[in-house]
Design a protein around this motif. Structure first.
Motif, mmCIF file in Angstrom:
data_model
loop_
_atom_site.group_PDB
_atom_site.id
_atom_site.type_symbol
_atom_site.label_atom_id
_atom_site.label_comp_id
_atom_site.label_asym_id
_atom_site.label_seq_id
_atom_site.Cartn_x
_atom_site.Cartn_y
_atom_site.Cartn_z
ATOM 1 N N THR A 10 0.821 -1.215 0.000
ATOM 2 C CA THR A 10 0.000 0.000 0.000
ATOM 3 C C THR A 10 0.851 1.259 0.000
ATOM 4 N N ALA A 11 2.112 1.159 0.463
ATOM 5 C CA ALA A 11 2.980 2.334 0.476
ATOM 6 C C ALA A 11 3.331 2.806 -0.927
ATOM 7 N N PHE A 12 3.197 1.941 -1.936
ATOM 8 C CA PHE A 12 3.510 2.350 -3.298
ATOM 9 C C PHE A 12 2.475 3.323 -3.846
ATOM 10 N N GLY A 13 1.283 3.362 -3.272
ATOM 11 C CA GLY A 13 0.288 4.327 -3.712
ATOM 12 C C GLY A 13 -0.038 4.191 -5.186
ATOM 13 N N ILE B 219 12.453 2.333 -10.715
ATOM 14 C CA ILE B 219 13.187 1.557 -9.709
ATOM 15 C C ILE B 219 13.690 2.471 -8.603
ATOM 16 N N GLY B 220 14.172 3.665 -8.965
ATOM 17 C CA GLY B 220 14.610 4.609 -7.944
ATOM 18 C C GLY B 220 13.471 5.063 -7.053
ATOM 19 N N LEU C 26 10.522 2.197 -0.307
ATOM 20 C CA LEU C 26 10.971 1.163 0.626
ATOM 21 C C LEU C 26 11.845 1.729 1.737
ATOM 22 N N ILE C 27 12.329 2.947 1.581
ATOM 23 C CA ILE C 27 13.007 3.631 2.686
ATOM 24 C C ILE C 27 11.972 4.273 3.604
ATOM 25 N N THR D 159 16.925 4.640 7.134
ATOM 26 C CA THR D 159 18.073 5.197 6.423
ATOM 27 C C THR D 159 18.520 4.307 5.277
ATOM 28 N N GLU D 160 17.783 3.243 4.988
ATOM 29 C CA GLU D 160 18.123 2.333 3.908
ATOM 30 C C GLU D 160 16.856 1.615 3.479
ATOM 31 N N PRO D 161 16.804 1.094 2.261
ATOM 32 C CA PRO D 161 15.618 0.359 1.822
ATOM 33 C C PRO D 161 15.361 -0.869 2.679
ATOM 34 N N THR D 162 14.103 -1.281 2.751
ATOM 35 C CA THR D 162 13.694 -2.379 3.629
ATOM 36 C C THR D 162 14.463 -3.668 3.381
ATOM 37 N N PRO D 163 14.680 -4.123 2.133
ATOM 38 C CA PRO D 163 15.440 -5.378 1.973
ATOM 39 C C PRO D 163 16.862 -5.286 2.488
ATOM 40 N N LEU D 164 17.500 -4.136 2.331
ATOM 41 C CA LEU D 164 18.851 -3.969 2.856
ATOM 42 C C LEU D 164 18.837 -3.932 4.377
ATOM 43 N N ARG D 165 17.815 -3.328 4.958
ATOM 44 C CA ARG D 165 17.705 -3.287 6.413
ATOM 45 C C ARG D 165 17.454 -4.681 6.986
#
Length: 740
Positions: free
Chosen positions: A406-409, A684-685, A691-692, A703-709
């Protein structure tokens, strides 16, 4: 010529006493100097011989060795020499080692970092005259220091003043700052409104999220010591899962169907002391926990534990030795590893702090207002920590609801695998002045997330680690990493050229993980890779600023050393690699934004939290380079007029408020590097920005995208993560340290 030599040359004509008085030296010192002349000559000759040996060692190392390595070489050759003497001789002969500094490209950075003009070689005399008026000077404590009376940070207004000064007085640099334009149509709200989701996973969404995580039935075990923690956790479970105020869980009895057909709850008091502080090993605690939980285990059931811990890193101890002992006997870490070896995911919650004092230091009663506010703050902190403990427990199980979708709107939600790659080189303490030929170990973890279906459906989370050498659900990989020794030995990986063992191992392991992802991940789909540019540019040369948009060089050690997935055939490569940078020395400190007002003029705003995209040099288009600015949570949560918002520390208004903390903008820069011809770099950006802004268990902006976190938290949640981050040994204590 020194003063003693002058006296020795002229004492027959003028006398020793007279010359010593004129030169301001003691006669006893002169006579001592003359008596020890032979010893000094011998010492100078020895230093000359040592300088010759130092030059020989430097020639063998092509002039790169400094004091520590030269000391190690001479000691290995049988020379008994101190590193301080080598440093003194090298200073006297003008020799020094090569210092490796991190390379930073200044192209496209903010003027507040690398675009400040150089300091003039000569100053006008009236600027440095003794009668010149001195400006205001204010002390500011560094971020890592806690100094009474000195506030941390400069505040936003000070950075705005610096930028305005450069804008006015530094004409050559006025037009050289890169231009970022706000991204239209991309909503990244920082409050509970809009498309952003906050709070815990609702009970009606939990079953579908558990299905996506591969969990059929869950048993939540609460292991506690004190009744206060037990009652606090019970209240929070009832609140999050809408069980009502009358919910009661009895010790030793499983409360079935807390979430109908999916979740049971069990409260157990740790009477055996499996979680308590002490010298007990992880193996002993594992045996105790296995006996405690054996009656409640059954097949096709996943167990997770919420455990009470006595450890508080902010607790004060009388001596450093007592704190060291308390850290060494902390029961949290060995019990966490013991639970991981039993296949049980765990999350820890600390005990409540002492009650609010009612008396001051000298026996005077505290004011009712202070007691009320302090009690509210204490209770609020306990409630918040308990809530986040339960939410982090779900995150550790890989349970993610629909909030990411849902965050993608209005952005299209494609069935891509978003893969975060976390690589950390461990600290490797060694005695000062001694060579350590073993390469430092590394930790490598990858996390992949993907929407199961549409924007209102949960996401599935998988992970990879060299410990398992295969992709598995996030929970299983996390348990496998936590039950094993932290760190991967890279000494067996071959290197090419000046490539390090860590870079070689990271590139090859990552390439193998991405190859395995094509067959082991449950759902097919293109891949988008997220990496931390601040820590991985030494591994992949294509991430460096000077390499963006360039082709791989001919002397590249291997294709996998250019970008993650570059060794694949072109048709099978990931869509893109997204490099994230959070180092403000590289991306610059944001100082606000300009908006077009109703009066047809550009007006300056003091704060901004919008996403921005870099404009090309000719101004005709955009570059897939995004900047997401953020106001720190302590600043935003406070009352209006926070310190540093309207005036700097140099202003007269700041004289009485120097102890306050000043906050300023932070930012994350995302650069999309397309690796496939059909990749939409802008989309993609923007997905990386979303995702941040939207986390899995954390309400604030990350401070970083969810998969990296998620990949990083497998490492940072390891029981012995702190030990692998310890700084190298202090040189002053190296002489007393035993050999390791």
């Amino acid at each position: 010529m020194n003063r003693f030599q002058f006296v020795a040359d002229h004492h027959r004509r003028y006398g020793v006493k007279r010359l010593c008085i004129i030169l301001g030296i003691a006669r006893s010192s002169f006579y001592y100097w003359r008596r020890t002349a032979a010893d000094r000559a011998a010492r100078q000759a020895a230093d000359a011989r040592l300088a010759a040996r130092i030059r020989a060692v430097r020639r063998e190392s092509d002039g790169t060795y400094g004091v520590p390595r030269i000391t190690a070489e001479l000691r290995e050759a049988g020379e008994c020499v101190n590193h301080k003497r080598i440093a003194r001789v090298m200073r006297g002969t003008g020799l020094e080692g090569v210092r490796l500094r991190r390379r930073h490209c200044t192209t496209g950075l903010s003027r507040l970092t690398h675009r400040v003009p150089p300091f003039p070689e000569a100053l006008e005399e009236n600027l440095i005259a003794a009668t010149a008026e001195l400006g205001a000077v204010r002390a500011v404590a560094p971020e890592s220091a806690i100094t009474p009376g000195l506030g941390r940070g400069h505040g936003m207004e000070m950075f705005r003043r610096i930028e305005a000064h450069i804008e006015e007085h530094c004409e050559p640099y006025r037009e050289s700052t890169p231009l970022y334009i706000e991204v239209p149509g991309l909503s990244v709200p920082t409050t509970n409104t809009g498309v952003r989701t906050s709070g815990p996973i609702l009970p009606q969404h939990l079953p579908s999220a558990m299905d996506a995580a591969g969990i059929g039935h869950l048993l939540l075990v609460v292991l506690y010591h004190t009744d206060e923690v037990r009652s606090r956790v019970q209240r929070e479970i009832a609140r999050q899962w809408h069980l009502g105020d009358n919910f009661v869980a009895f010790d030793g009895t499983v409360q079935h169907d807390v979430i109908p057909g999916r979740v049971d709850v069990l409260f157990l008091q740790d009477k055996a002391g499996a979680l308590a502080h002490g010298p007990a090993t992880a193996e002993h605690r594992q045996q105790q926990l296995a006996e405690l939980l054996a009656p409640f285990q059954r097949e096709e059931q996943v167990i997770t534990a919420l455990c009470e811990t006595e450890w508080d890193p902010h607790r004060k101890y009388p001596t450093p030795q007592e704190k060291q002992k308390a850290e060494a006997e902390d029961g949290k870490w060995p019990s966490k590893q013991a639970l991981a070896r039993l296949g049980i995911s765990s999350q820890y919650i600390k005990q409540a702090p002492p009650p609010v004092p009612t008396l001051k230091k000298y026996g005077e009663p505290c004011s009712p207002y202070f007691i009320k506010k302090a009690t509210e703050a204490r209770e609020g902190g306990l409630t918040s920590s308990t809530e986040y403990a339960l939410r982090d427990m779900a995150r550790g199980l890989g349970i993610v609801d629909h909030r990411l979708g849902t965050a993608f709107g209005k952005l299209p939600l494609h069935p891509w695998w978003h893969i975060g790659i976390h690589i950390r080189r461990h600290a490797q303490p060694r005695p000062y002045g001694r060579r350590n030929t073993e390469p430092a170990p590394v930790t490598i973890t990858l996390a992949a997330i993907r929407p199961v279906a549409g924007p209102n459906e949960p996401w599935t989370v998988w992970a990879y680690s060299p410990v398992t050498s295969q992709w598995e659900p996030y929970r299983r990989t996390r348990l496998a990493v936590h039950s094993a020794h932290l760190g991967f030995d890279v000494s067996g990986f071959s290197t090419i050229g000046d490539e390090s063992h860590q870079a070689s191992a990271a590139a090859q392991i990552t390439e193998a993980a991405l190859i395995a992802a094509r067959t082991q991940l449950p759902l097919p789909g293109p891949m988008v890779i997220y990496v931390d540019g601040d820590t991985t540019e030494y591994i992949w040369a294509g991430l460096r600023d000077e390499s963006l948009g360039q082709q791989p060089p001919a002397d590249l050690p291997r294709p996998a050393s250019w970008l993650p997935g570059h060794g694949f055939p072109p048709a099978q490569r990931p869509l893109a690699v997204v490099r994230t940078i959070t180092d403000l020395e590289r991306i610059g400190r944001p100082t606000g934004a300009y908006v077009w007002s109703k009066n047809d003029q550009w007006c300056r705003t003091k704060t901004t939290e919008s996403p921005y995209q870099l404009v090309s040099d000719d101004g005709t288009g955009y570059v897939p380079d995004f900047l997401l600015t953020t106001v720190p949570r302590p600043w935003a949560a406070g009352p209006p007029g926070r310190f540093g918002s309207d005036f700097s520390r140099f202003a007269p208004e700041a004289a009485k408020r120097q102890g306050k903390n000043g906050y300023a903008h932070t930012a994350v820069r995302l650069t999309t590097i397309s690796t496939a011809e059909n990749a939409d770099a802008d989309l993609i950006g923007k997905a990386g920005v979303v995702l941040i802004n939207q986390g899995v268990s954390w309400d604030g902006r990350q401070t970083e995208p969810t998969p990296l976190r998620l990949a990083r938290q497998i490492d940072t949640n390891h029981p012995y993560y702190r030990r692998s981050c310890e700084e190298p040994e202090d040189p002053t204590s190296a002489a007393q340290a035993p050999d390791s």
